[in-house]
Motif scaffolding. Structure first.
Motif, short mmCIF file in Angstrom:
data_model
loop_
_atom_site.label_atom_id
_atom_site.label_comp_id
_atom_site.label_asym_id
_atom_site.label_seq_id
_atom_site.Cartn_x
_atom_site.Cartn_y
_atom_site.Cartn_z
N CYS A 1 0.82 -1.20 0.00
CA CYS A 1 0.00 0.00 0.00
C CYS A 1 0.86 1.26 0.00
CB CYS A 1 -0.90 0.04 1.23
SG CYS A 1 -2.03 -1.33 1.35
N LEU A 2 0.30 2.29 -0.55
CA LEU A 2 0.92 3.61 -0.51
C LEU A 2 0.04 4.53 0.30
CD1 LEU A 2 1.93 4.06 -4.24
CD2 LEU A 2 3.40 3.39 -2.35
N GLU A 3 0.66 5.53 0.92
CA GLU A 3 -0.07 6.58 1.60
C GLU A 3 0.26 7.89 0.91
OE1 GLU A 3 -0.45 5.12 6.16
OE2 GLU A 3 1.49 5.95 5.57
N VAL A 4 -0.69 8.80 0.92
CA VAL A 4 -0.54 10.09 0.26
C VAL A 4 -0.84 11.19 1.26
CG1 VAL A 4 -1.39 11.56 -1.60
CG2 VAL A 4 -1.21 9.11 -1.95
N ALA A 5 -0.06 12.26 1.21
CA ALA A 5 -0.31 13.45 2.03
C ALA A 5 -0.04 14.67 1.17
CB ALA A 5 0.61 13.47 3.25
N ALA A 6 -0.73 15.75 1.46
CA ALA A 6 -0.56 16.98 0.68
C ALA A 6 -0.45 18.18 1.60
CB ALA A 6 -1.73 17.16 -0.28
N ASP A 7 0.38 19.13 1.20
CA ASP A 7 0.40 20.42 1.85
C ASP A 7 0.04 21.46 0.78
OD1 ASP A 7 2.75 20.97 0.39
OD2 ASP A 7 4.05 20.45 2.05
N VAL A 8 0.33 22.68 1.01
CA VAL A 8 -0.09 23.75 0.11
C VAL A 8 0.51 23.61 -1.29
CG1 VAL A 8 -0.06 26.25 -0.26
CG2 VAL A 8 -0.46 25.33 2.02
N THR A 9 1.75 23.17 -1.39
CA THR A 9 2.43 23.13 -2.68
C THR A 9 2.80 21.73 -3.17
OG1 THR A 9 4.59 23.37 -1.63
CG2 THR A 9 3.45 25.40 -2.28
N THR A 10 2.76 20.73 -2.31
CA THR A 10 3.34 19.44 -2.62
C THR A 10 2.42 18.29 -2.26
OG1 THR A 10 5.49 20.40 -2.07
CG2 THR A 10 5.41 18.03 -2.27
N VAL A 11 2.46 17.24 -3.09
CA VAL A 11 1.80 15.98 -2.78
C VAL A 11 2.91 14.96 -2.57
CG1 VAL A 11 0.27 14.16 -3.64
CG2 VAL A 11 -0.24 16.55 -4.13
N ARG A 12 2.83 14.22 -1.47
CA ARG A 12 3.88 13.26 -1.12
C ARG A 12 3.31 11.85 -1.06
NH1 ARG A 12 8.20 16.06 1.24
NH2 ARG A 12 7.73 18.28 1.33
N ILE A 13 4.14 10.87 -1.39
CA ILE A 13 3.75 9.46 -1.38
C ILE A 13 4.81 8.70 -0.59
CG2 ILE A 13 3.30 7.42 -2.78
CD1 ILE A 13 2.73 9.29 -5.10
N ARG A 14 4.36 7.73 0.23
CA ARG A 14 5.29 6.87 0.96
C ARG A 14 4.72 5.46 1.07
NH1 ARG A 14 4.63 8.89 7.24
NH2 ARG A 14 2.54 8.03 7.53
N ASP A 15 5.58 4.52 1.42
CA ASP A 15 5.20 3.13 1.64
C ASP A 15 4.52 3.03 3.00
OD1 ASP A 15 5.11 0.39 2.24
OD2 ASP A 15 7.09 0.01 1.37
N SER A 16 3.32 2.48 3.05
CA SER A 16 2.58 2.41 4.31
C SER A 16 3.19 1.42 5.30
CB SER A 16 1.12 2.04 4.05
OG SER A 16 1.02 0.73 3.53
N LYS A 17 4.01 0.50 4.83
CA LYS A 17 4.61 -0.49 5.73
C LYS A 17 5.84 0.05 6.46
CE LYS A 17 5.16 -3.57 2.51
NZ LYS A 17 4.81 -2.69 1.42
N LYS A 18 6.43 1.13 5.95
CA LYS A 18 7.67 1.68 6.51
C LYS A 18 7.48 3.17 6.81
CE LYS A 18 10.56 -1.42 3.84
NZ LYS A 18 11.65 -1.48 2.87
N ARG A 19 6.44 3.51 7.49
CA ARG A 19 6.06 4.91 7.67
C ARG A 19 7.19 5.81 8.15
NH1 ARG A 19 0.41 3.37 10.33
NH2 ARG A 19 -0.71 3.11 8.39
N GLY A 20 7.81 5.48 9.24
CA GLY A 20 8.81 6.38 9.82
C GLY A 20 10.08 6.51 9.02
N ASP A 21 10.52 5.41 8.42
CA ASP A 21 11.80 5.44 7.72
C ASP A 21 11.66 5.28 6.21
OD1 ASP A 21 10.97 2.81 7.83
OD2 ASP A 21 12.92 1.98 8.34
N SER A 22 10.45 5.40 5.71
CA SER A 22 10.23 5.23 4.28
C SER A 22 10.64 6.48 3.50
CB SER A 22 8.75 4.94 4.01
OG SER A 22 8.51 4.83 2.63
N PRO A 23 11.36 6.30 2.41
CA PRO A 23 11.61 7.45 1.54
C PRO A 23 10.28 7.94 0.98
CG PRO A 23 12.94 5.56 0.87
CD PRO A 23 11.97 5.09 1.91
N GLN A 24 10.24 9.19 0.62
CA GLN A 24 9.03 9.77 0.06
C GLN A 24 9.30 10.31 -1.33
OE1 GLN A 24 7.66 12.86 2.65
NE2 GLN A 24 7.81 11.59 4.45
N LEU A 25 8.28 10.24 -2.17
CA LEU A 25 8.31 10.93 -3.44
C LEU A 25 7.50 12.21 -3.25
CD1 LEU A 25 7.55 8.01 -5.90
CD2 LEU A 25 9.75 9.06 -5.43
N ALA A 26 7.99 13.31 -3.78
CA ALA A 26 7.29 14.58 -3.65
C ALA A 26 7.05 15.16 -5.04
CB ALA A 26 8.11 15.55 -2.81
#
Length: 67
Positions: free
Chosen positions: A24-49
């Motif tokens: 699974c992937l998780e997605v989060a957004a702020d004012v300028t950026t949408v980020r994606i990370r691996d849901s299994k490695k939340r704390g140490d997962s690299p993110q795509l922005a």
């Protein structure tokens, strides 16, 4: 691409994802950026922005491709 994570992001997982620990992937957004990370490695997962514009284009292309 800025990969520094803002202090308070709210991460969302697809409603199609179960709780069985699958791929699974998780997605989060702020004012300028949408980020994606691996849901299994939340704390140490690299993110795509992505910029919001690039993300919108990606999602539109997925819709046209029938995914």
């Amino acid at each position: 691409m800025n990969t520094a994570e803002p202090a308070r992001l709210v991460w969302y997982k697809s409603s199609y994802s179960g709780n069985e620990g699958g791929e699974c992937l998780e997605v989060a957004a702020d004012v300028t950026t949408v980020r994606i990370r691996d849901s299994k490695k939340r704390g140490d997962s690299p993110q795509l922005a992505f910029t919001r514009g690039a993300w919108a284009g990606f999602v539109a292309d997925l819709g046209r491709a029938g995914f």
